[in-house]
Design a protein around this motif. Sequence first.
Motif, PDB file in Angstrom:
ATOM      1  N   PRO A 199       9.248   0.051  16.917  1.00 32.02           N
ATOM      2  CA  PRO A 199       9.704  -0.187  15.545  1.00 32.02           C
ATOM      3  C   PRO A 199       9.688  -1.659  15.142  1.00 32.02           C
ATOM      4  O   PRO A 199       9.611  -1.977  13.953  1.00 32.02           O
ATOM      5  CB  PRO A 199      11.135   0.379  15.548  1.00 32.02           C
ATOM      6  CG  PRO A 199      11.560   0.333  16.982  1.00 32.02           C
ATOM      7  CD  PRO A 199      10.316   0.602  17.777  1.00 32.02           C
ATOM      8  N   GLU A 200       9.748  -2.559  16.157  1.00 36.42           N
ATOM      9  CA  GLU A 200       9.733  -3.990  15.851  1.00 36.42           C
ATOM     10  C   GLU A 200       8.392  -4.451  15.296  1.00 36.42           C
ATOM     11  O   GLU A 200       8.280  -5.559  14.747  1.00 36.42           O
ATOM     12  CB  GLU A 200      10.088  -4.804  17.101  1.00 36.42           C
ATOM     13  CG  GLU A 200       9.008  -4.853  18.185  1.00 36.42           C
ATOM     14  CD  GLU A 200       8.969  -3.630  19.094  1.00 36.42           C
ATOM     15  OE1 GLU A 200       8.246  -3.671  20.109  1.00 36.42           O
ATOM     16  OE2 GLU A 200       9.643  -2.624  18.786  1.00 36.42           O
ATOM     17  N   ALA A 201       7.355  -3.619  15.431  1.00 39.46           N
ATOM     18  CA  ALA A 201       6.024  -3.962  14.934  1.00 39.46           C
ATOM     19  C   ALA A 201       5.791  -3.448  13.514  1.00 39.46           C
ATOM     20  O   ALA A 201       4.643  -3.435  13.045  1.00 39.46           O
ATOM     21  CB  ALA A 201       4.951  -3.414  15.868  1.00 39.46           C
ATOM     22  N   LEU A 202       6.858  -3.037  12.833  1.00 37.86           N
ATOM     23  CA  LEU A 202       6.762  -2.571  11.457  1.00 37.86           C
ATOM     24  C   LEU A 202       7.487  -3.541  10.526  1.00 37.86           C
ATOM     25  O   LEU A 202       8.424  -4.233  10.937  1.00 37.86           O
ATOM     26  CB  LEU A 202       7.388  -1.181  11.314  1.00 37.86           C
ATOM     27  CG  LEU A 202       6.678  -0.038  12.039  1.00 37.86           C
ATOM     28  CD1 LEU A 202       7.557   1.205  12.027  1.00 37.86           C
ATOM     29  CD2 LEU A 202       5.327   0.266  11.397  1.00 37.86           C
ATOM     30  N   PHE A 203       7.053  -3.597   9.273  1.00 37.36           N
ATOM     31  CA  PHE A 203       7.765  -4.396   8.282  1.00 37.36           C
ATOM     32  C   PHE A 203       9.117  -3.747   7.982  1.00 37.36           C
ATOM     33  O   PHE A 203       9.258  -2.521   8.028  1.00 37.36           O
ATOM     34  CB  PHE A 203       6.945  -4.509   6.989  1.00 37.36           C
ATOM     35  CG  PHE A 203       5.704  -5.343   7.133  1.00 37.36           C
ATOM     36  CD1 PHE A 203       5.787  -6.718   7.275  1.00 37.36           C
ATOM     37  CD2 PHE A 203       4.440  -4.749   7.125  1.00 37.36           C
ATOM     38  CE1 PHE A 203       4.641  -7.491   7.426  1.00 37.36           C
ATOM     39  CE2 PHE A 203       3.293  -5.508   7.265  1.00 37.36           C
ATOM     40  CZ  PHE A 203       3.399  -6.891   7.415  1.00 37.36           C
ATOM     41  N   SER A 204      10.094  -4.571   7.668  1.00 42.07           N
ATOM     42  CA  SER A 204      11.446  -4.092   7.404  1.00 42.07           C
ATOM     43  C   SER A 204      11.630  -3.743   5.931  1.00 42.07           C
ATOM     44  O   SER A 204      10.885  -4.215   5.067  1.00 42.07           O
ATOM     45  CB  SER A 204      12.476  -5.157   7.797  1.00 42.07           C
ATOM     46  OG  SER A 204      12.299  -5.563   9.135  1.00 42.07           O
ATOM     47  N   LYS A 205      12.636  -2.956   5.644  1.00 43.82           N
ATOM     48  CA  LYS A 205      12.970  -2.609   4.263  1.00 43.82           C
ATOM     49  C   LYS A 205      13.244  -3.886   3.468  1.00 43.82           C
ATOM     50  O   LYS A 205      13.898  -4.807   3.965  1.00 43.82           O
ATOM     51  CB  LYS A 205      14.195  -1.686   4.233  1.00 43.82           C
ATOM     52  CG  LYS A 205      14.622  -1.272   2.820  1.00 43.82           C
ATOM     53  CD  LYS A 205      15.774  -0.301   2.867  1.00 43.82           C
ATOM     54  CE  LYS A 205      16.334  -0.018   1.473  1.00 43.82           C
ATOM     55  NZ  LYS A 205      15.313   0.565   0.565  1.00 43.82           N
ATOM     56  N   ASP A 206      12.725  -3.931   2.243  1.00 42.20           N
ATOM     57  CA  ASP A 206      12.876  -5.057   1.302  1.00 42.20           C
ATOM     58  C   ASP A 206      12.064  -6.292   1.701  1.00 42.20           C
ATOM     59  O   ASP A 206      12.188  -7.338   1.060  1.00 42.20           O
ATOM     60  CB  ASP A 206      14.352  -5.452   1.132  1.00 42.20           C
ATOM     61  CG  ASP A 206      15.169  -4.346   0.481  1.00 42.20           C
ATOM     62  OD1 ASP A 206      14.606  -3.596  -0.336  1.00 42.20           O
ATOM     63  OD2 ASP A 206      16.373  -4.231   0.792  1.00 42.20           O
ATOM     64  N   GLN A 207      11.240  -6.186   2.737  1.00 39.51           N
ATOM     65  CA  GLN A 207      10.403  -7.322   3.109  1.00 39.51           C
ATOM     66  C   GLN A 207       9.250  -7.457   2.126  1.00 39.51           C
ATOM     67  O   GLN A 207       8.652  -6.466   1.694  1.00 39.51           O
ATOM     68  CB  GLN A 207       9.864  -7.146   4.529  1.00 39.51           C
ATOM     69  CG  GLN A 207       9.157  -8.391   5.077  1.00 39.51           C
ATOM     70  CD  GLN A 207       8.888  -8.278   6.569  1.00 39.51           C
ATOM     71  OE1 GLN A 207       9.391  -7.374   7.243  1.00 39.51           O
ATOM     72  NE2 GLN A 207       8.097  -9.189   7.111  1.00 39.51           N
ATOM     73  N   LEU A 208       8.912  -8.701   1.759  1.00 34.89           N
ATOM     74  CA  LEU A 208       7.824  -8.955   0.816  1.00 34.89           C
ATOM     75  C   LEU A 208       6.487  -8.899   1.539  1.00 34.89           C
ATOM     76  O   LEU A 208       6.298  -9.554   2.565  1.00 34.89           O
ATOM     77  CB  LEU A 208       8.008 -10.327   0.163  1.00 34.89           C
ATOM     78  CG  LEU A 208       6.997 -10.728  -0.907  1.00 34.89           C
ATOM     79  CD1 LEU A 208       7.067  -9.793  -2.109  1.00 34.89           C
ATOM     80  CD2 LEU A 208       7.215 -12.169  -1.346  1.00 34.89           C
ATOM     81  N   VAL A 209       5.559  -8.124   1.009  1.00 35.00           N
ATOM     82  CA  VAL A 209       4.243  -7.936   1.633  1.00 35.00           C
ATOM     83  C   VAL A 209       3.151  -7.967   0.566  1.00 35.00           C
ATOM     84  O   VAL A 209       3.432  -7.989  -0.636  1.00 35.00           O
ATOM     85  CB  VAL A 209       4.170  -6.585   2.385  1.00 35.00           C
ATOM     86  CG1 VAL A 209       5.151  -6.547   3.537  1.00 35.00           C
ATOM     87  CG2 VAL A 209       4.401  -5.423   1.419  1.00 35.00           C
ATOM     88  N   LEU A 210       1.915  -7.973   1.033  1.00 33.30           N
ATOM     89  CA  LEU A 210       0.759  -7.688   0.184  1.00 33.30           C
ATOM     90  C   LEU A 210       0.283  -6.293   0.561  1.00 33.30           C
ATOM     91  O   LEU A 210       0.079  -6.005   1.736  1.00 33.30           O
ATOM     92  CB  LEU A 210      -0.364  -8.706   0.416  1.00 33.30           C
ATOM     93  CG  LEU A 210      -0.147 -10.118  -0.113  1.00 33.30           C
ATOM     94  CD1 LEU A 210      -1.282 -11.029   0.361  1.00 33.30           C
ATOM     95  CD2 LEU A 210      -0.075 -10.131  -1.633  1.00 33.30           C
ATOM     96  N   ALA A 211       0.120  -5.429  -0.422  1.00 29.87           N
ATOM     97  CA  ALA A 211      -0.285  -4.048  -0.155  1.00 29.87           C
ATOM     98  C   ALA A 211      -1.430  -3.666  -1.076  1.00 29.87           C
ATOM     99  O   ALA A 211      -1.492  -4.103  -2.235  1.00 29.87           O
ATOM    100  CB  ALA A 211       0.891  -3.095  -0.356  1.00 29.87           C
ATOM    101  N   LEU A 212      -2.353  -2.872  -0.556  1.00 29.00           N
ATOM    102  CA  LEU A 212      -3.496  -2.419  -1.347  1.00 29.00           C
ATOM    103  C   LEU A 212      -3.018  -1.385  -2.366  1.00 29.00           C
ATOM    104  O   LEU A 212      -2.479  -0.339  -1.976  1.00 29.00           O
ATOM    105  CB  LEU A 212      -4.555  -1.822  -0.430  1.00 29.00           C
ATOM    106  CG  LEU A 212      -5.952  -1.627  -1.026  1.00 29.00           C
ATOM    107  CD1 LEU A 212      -6.646  -2.973  -1.222  1.00 29.00           C
ATOM    108  CD2 LEU A 212      -6.797  -0.734  -0.124  1.00 29.00           C
ATOM    109  N   TYR A 213      -3.213  -1.681  -3.635  1.00 28.14           N
ATOM    110  CA  TYR A 213      -2.751  -0.746  -4.662  1.00 28.14           C
ATOM    111  C   TYR A 213      -3.609   0.521  -4.595  1.00 28.14           C
ATOM    112  O   TYR A 213      -4.839   0.447  -4.490  1.00 28.14           O
ATOM    113  CB  TYR A 213      -2.843  -1.378  -6.046  1.00 28.14           C
ATOM    114  CG  TYR A 213      -2.023  -0.665  -7.095  1.00 28.14           C
ATOM    115  CD1 TYR A 213      -0.688  -1.004  -7.307  1.00 28.14           C
ATOM    116  CD2 TYR A 213      -2.568   0.380  -7.839  1.00 28.14           C
ATOM    117  CE1 TYR A 213       0.085  -0.336  -8.250  1.00 28.14           C
ATOM    118  CE2 TYR A 213      -1.799   1.057  -8.783  1.00 28.14           C
ATOM    119  CZ  TYR A 213      -0.477   0.689  -8.983  1.00 28.14           C
ATOM    120  OH  TYR A 213       0.280   1.368  -9.908  1.00 28.14           O
ATOM    121  N   PRO A 214      -2.992   1.696  -4.636  1.00 27.47           N
ATOM    122  CA  PRO A 214      -3.746   2.955  -4.505  1.00 27.47           C
ATOM    123  C   PRO A 214      -4.914   3.056  -5.477  1.00 27.47           C
ATOM    124  O   PRO A 214      -4.804   2.679  -6.644  1.00 27.47           O
ATOM    125  CB  PRO A 214      -2.682   4.019  -4.805  1.00 27.47           C
ATOM    126  CG  PRO A 214      -1.391   3.390  -4.396  1.00 27.47           C
ATOM    127  CD  PRO A 214      -1.536   1.930  -4.741  1.00 27.47           C
TER     128      PRO A 214
END
Length: 290
Positions: free
Chosen positions: A221-236
């Motif tokens: 689980p430590e290799a996942l982003f946490s809730k409310d963390q700011l990321v860049l994500a590919l828009y669907p």
Amino acid sequence: MSADTKIAELLTELHQLIKQTQEERSRSEHNLLNIQKTHERMQTENKTSPYYRTKLRGLYTTARADAEAECSILRHALDKIAEIKSLLEERRIAAKMAGVNSDNDPPRKTMRRGVLMTLLQQSAMTLPLWIGKPGDSPPPLCGAIPANSDYVAKQGDKVAARVKAVDGDEQWILAEVVSYSHSTNKYEVDDIDEEGKERHTLSRRRIIPLPQWKANPETDPEALFSKDQLVLALYPQTTCFYRALIHTHPHRPQDDYSVLFEDTSYADGYSPPLNVAQRYVVACKENKKK
């Protein structure tokens, strides 16, 4: 040896490993049945005698050995699959470069958007799951774990690339690495959405390598982003990355992230939750909200 011949050999070896896995599993099932029956006899007799303790100890030792043997075969099979995928990717890149460098062939047609979206979904679904041995830590580029500072993406790797749009604004796009120059420390990348049309020369700080393995929420689980963390994500249904907050992270290996994209058309500044595969979620280099 040609790539086709090597792939055929690897497929034969993979088939044999799958057969070995089934044989190993059949043997272990017989032993597990004996364990179950022994426990049932103990419950019927309502006692745990030295005989049963000794018998169970031997059965469990055998069961562990069987499980380790099956695990070893499966890891070997996964290595073969990785080799096959690597050879297929090398063949795809060679065909692409041959097409780009040929002056005699007619220009290739741009891939239809629907086909491109399907290929991106398949790429996300087939991203291998990191399966480490007991005590192993997830490596760089597994899930949310970033690449090492000296990492150089290889030809054919998919990355998030920050480029200037036609209107002059900058945006993060999904791109494929064409080459990297160690003398200038710059990449050449192709826009996935316009393959063969637009090529960008970009510095390393404008490139974010995409994950090469999915992280298993149940074991790493430590290799996942946490809730409310700011990321860049590919828009669907697009090939552009946008800033988003993690709404929920995957709970099973096959699950996607649920993210909230920054969107000023909504009262709170964020879109409703949208699903994005692990393959297409990376750390955001800009921490401030625009």
